[in-house]
Scaffold this active site. Structure first.
Site, PDB file in Angstrom:
ATOM      1  N   GLY A   1      -4.220  20.896   0.805  1.00 15.62           N
ATOM      2  CA  GLY A   1      -4.513  19.916  -0.232  1.00 15.62           C
ATOM      3  C   GLY A   1      -5.987  19.860  -0.565  1.00 15.62           C
ATOM      4  O   GLY A   1      -6.808  19.545   0.298  1.00 15.62           O
TER       5      GLY A   1
ATOM      6  N   GLY B   1       0.779  -1.230   0.000  1.00 14.66           N
ATOM      7  CA  GLY B   1       0.000   0.000   0.000  1.00 14.66           C
ATOM      8  C   GLY B   1       0.808   1.276   0.000  1.00 14.66           C
ATOM      9  O   GLY B   1       1.913   1.342  -0.557  1.00 14.66           O
ATOM     10  N   SER B   2       0.276   2.295   0.661  1.00 18.77           N
ATOM     11  CA  SER B   2       0.879   3.626   0.622  1.00 18.77           C
ATOM     12  C   SER B   2       0.865   4.266   2.003  1.00 18.77           C
ATOM     13  O   SER B   2       0.188   3.800   2.912  1.00 18.77           O
ATOM     14  CB  SER B   2       0.128   4.520  -0.374  1.00 18.77           C
ATOM     15  OG  SER B   2      -1.239   4.631  -0.024  1.00 18.77           O
TER      16      SER B   2
ATOM     17  N   VAL C   1       2.358  26.084  -0.578  1.00 21.52           N
ATOM     18  CA  VAL C   1       2.661  26.086   0.857  1.00 21.52           C
ATOM     19  C   VAL C   1       4.176  26.017   1.054  1.00 21.52           C
ATOM     20  O   VAL C   1       4.854  25.147   0.507  1.00 21.52           O
ATOM     21  CB  VAL C   1       1.969  24.913   1.567  1.00 21.52           C
ATOM     22  CG1 VAL C   1       2.433  24.802   3.014  1.00 21.52           C
ATOM     23  CG2 VAL C   1       0.457  25.089   1.510  1.00 21.52           C
TER      24      VAL C   1
ATOM     25  N   GLY D   1      -7.423  17.840  -2.805  1.00 24.54           N
ATOM     26  CA  GLY D   1      -7.770  16.596  -3.479  1.00 24.54           C
ATOM     27  C   GLY D   1      -8.861  15.859  -2.737  1.00 24.54           C
ATOM     28  O   GLY D   1      -9.533  16.410  -1.862  1.00 24.54           O
TER      29      GLY D   1
ATOM     30  N   HIS E   1     -38.950   4.494 -12.343  1.00 22.35           N
ATOM     31  CA  HIS E   1     -39.389   5.848 -11.996  1.00 22.35           C
ATOM     32  C   HIS E   1     -40.174   5.803 -10.688  1.00 22.35           C
ATOM     33  O   HIS E   1     -40.994   4.903 -10.489  1.00 22.35           O
ATOM     34  CB  HIS E   1     -40.285   6.406 -13.104  1.00 22.35           C
ATOM     35  CG  HIS E   1     -40.900   7.728 -12.747  1.00 22.35           C
ATOM     36  ND1 HIS E   1     -40.207   8.908 -12.817  1.00 22.35           N
ATOM     37  CD2 HIS E   1     -42.160   8.044 -12.299  1.00 22.35           C
ATOM     38  CE1 HIS E   1     -41.003   9.899 -12.430  1.00 22.35           C
ATOM     39  NE2 HIS E   1     -42.192   9.403 -12.114  1.00 22.35           N
TER      40      HIS E   1
END
Length: 473
Positions: free
Chosen positions: A187, A149-150, A244, A189, A452
């Site tokens: 940020g 992962g990150s 920044v 995002g 509908h």
């Protein structure tokens, strides 16, 4: 997978959405699988501190905001009172239910979970070091999948001292013990606007500082512009085109210093809490990749071929550690594809049809190309839009903000992209992804009967607007 003496067919390092899905699919296909996880619970960032807890807070804060602002219009008289500790308990309970679910699925599919930090000693060998000084265990396997992962990326060229209370990352922002009076989000995002909107709805005055001149940078321009206006109406301030240069603690909280990207004087603003949400980076440190000869690119991502294989036989990688959008569902699809490949099947991911969703209120959902991308590529296209203000169900629900936008090839009518800003957009984008997966046209969807009254009728009307004309607009 040639080593017949190996104890496992596959060892997966990391149990996030990519890792656990890969493991389960491989086990379902008859492979003997182990998963190495350094956390106390399975699920990776997504289930523990990312997707799941943030969505629990997003939903809870949206319900609180509706009770304050919309219920009276519906004939419901209430005087809502925020109970943040109980809201956080709901978030934690949701996380536990999900991570416990992964543990159950591992047991059901006879997957061995190995606690500790994994490191690749060589092709076919993963060394696992557990806390407490126990002797490392070496897992022998025919194939290794890197799915680690990150991690929080921070701000390029700016030193940020996270303390978990005043200067926080997204991991910390899901567990603030009280609602700050003011918050700066660095940020604009997905992560920044999602968590910023949570604390804004709960009472914080939120200011978003973003380097680009638009929020949700990769999103379609029409959607980004309309989305920002809606958040401004909700009380969120924006400082766009701002670089920044510093984040510092102060006596009252923290400050952010930034300067206009286009040039000009620097400015410093203060808040009780500063949330740094400038993206994530591939987490590949400490895996022993350099020692075994697995190359990484400049962003630290593992380099792979079209079948997720590194240059070292038997070592593969998926999810946030490789190129592509850092999305849980992208990692899941890669996990399934890799498991199928290892089992001798033809695993495949269509990267042109991976939806992206921002779980704010209203939601933003997108699949395929944006209008800006089509223009840049010189593709002749036609566009169709339909606003939720003209949708009967949206009116009944008091959710008329936003629109659906279709982009289709000018000659063939094949759908190239769909973008939705509105309540439930994350669910409505699914039928558009299916349409594009099978090369469908806007006319194909427009001629498909929709129930509908539903919000999805707006999707059909936008498709009608692309190849002909909508009925209700």
């Amino acid at each position: 997978m040639s080593d017949s003496s190996a104890a496992f067919d596959l060892v997966v390092i990391g149990s996030g959405p990519g890792g656990y899905v890969c493991a389960i699919k491989a086990a379902q296909l008859g492979l003997k699988v182990a998963v190495v996880e350094k956390r106390e619970t399975y699920g990776g960032t997504c289930l523990n501190v990312g997707c799941i807890p943030s969505k629990a807070l997003l939903h809870a804060s949206e319900m609180y905001a509706e009770a304050r602002h919309s219920f009276a219009t519906l004939g419901i008289k209430v005087s809502p009172e925020l109970d943040l500790p109980t809201m956080l308990v709901h978030k934690d309970r949701t996380v536990k239910q999900n991570v416990d679910g992964i543990a159950f699925l591992f047991k059901k599919n006879r997957i061995e979970g190995v606690r500790g930090t994994g490191r690749i000693r060589a092709a076919g060998e993963v060394e696992v070091t557990a806390d407490g000084g126990a002797k490392p265990r070496v897992l022998k396997t025919k194939a290794i999948c890197i799915a680690t992962g990150s991690a929080v990326a921070g701000i390029p060229s700016v030193e940020v001292a996270f303390d978990g209370k005043t200067v926080v990352s997204s991991d910390d922002a899901i567990a603030l013990e009280k609602v700050p009076e003011t918050m700066i989000v660095v940020g604009g995002g997905v992560i920044g606007v999602e968590l910023g909107s949570v604390w804004s709805r709960l009472g914080a005055k939120v200011t978003v500082v973003e380097y680009l001149d638009k929020v949700l940078g990769p999103m379609d321009g029409d959607v980004s512009s309309a989305f920002q206006k809606l958040l401004v109406k909700q009380g969120v301030d924006f400082r766009l085109g701002a670089k920044v240069t510093g984040v510092a603690k102060t006596d009252k909280g923290a400050s952010v210093t930034f300067e206009p990207v286009a040039g000009g004087a620097a400015e410093t603003i203060e808040a009780d809490v500063v949330l740094v949400a400038t993206g994530r980076r591939a987490f590949t440190d400490g895996l022993g990749l350099d020692e075994v000869g697995v190359p990484r690119d400049k962003a630290g991502r593992v380099e792979i071929d079209a079948h997720y294989k590194t240059v070292v036989d038997g070592i593969y990688a998926i999810g946030d550690v490789v190129k592509g959008p850092m999305l849980a569902h992208k990692a899941e699809d890669e996990g399934i594809a890799l498991a199928e490949i290892l089992a001798g099947q033809a695993g495949h991911v269509n990267y042109g049809v991976i939806p992206s969703v921002v779980y704010t209120s209203p939601e933003v959902a997108s699949v395929g190309a944006t209008e800006e991308e089509l223009k840049q590529a010189g593709v002749a296209y036609k566009a169709g839009k339909f606003a939720f203000t003209a949708n009967g169900r949206a009116r009944a629900m008091l959710h008329t903000d936003g629109f659906v936008k279709f982009l289709a090839d000018a000659e063939t009518d094949r759908v190239l992209g769909v973008h939705i800003l509105g309540f439930g957009a994350g669910d409505m984008i699914a039928e558009c992804a299916v349409l594009m997966e099978f090369g469908g046209s806007s006319e194909d969807l427009a001629r498909t009967c929709h129930a509908h009254p539903t919000l999805s009728e707006a999707v059909r009307e936008a498709a009608m607007a692309t190849f002909a004309k909508p009925i209700h607009s």
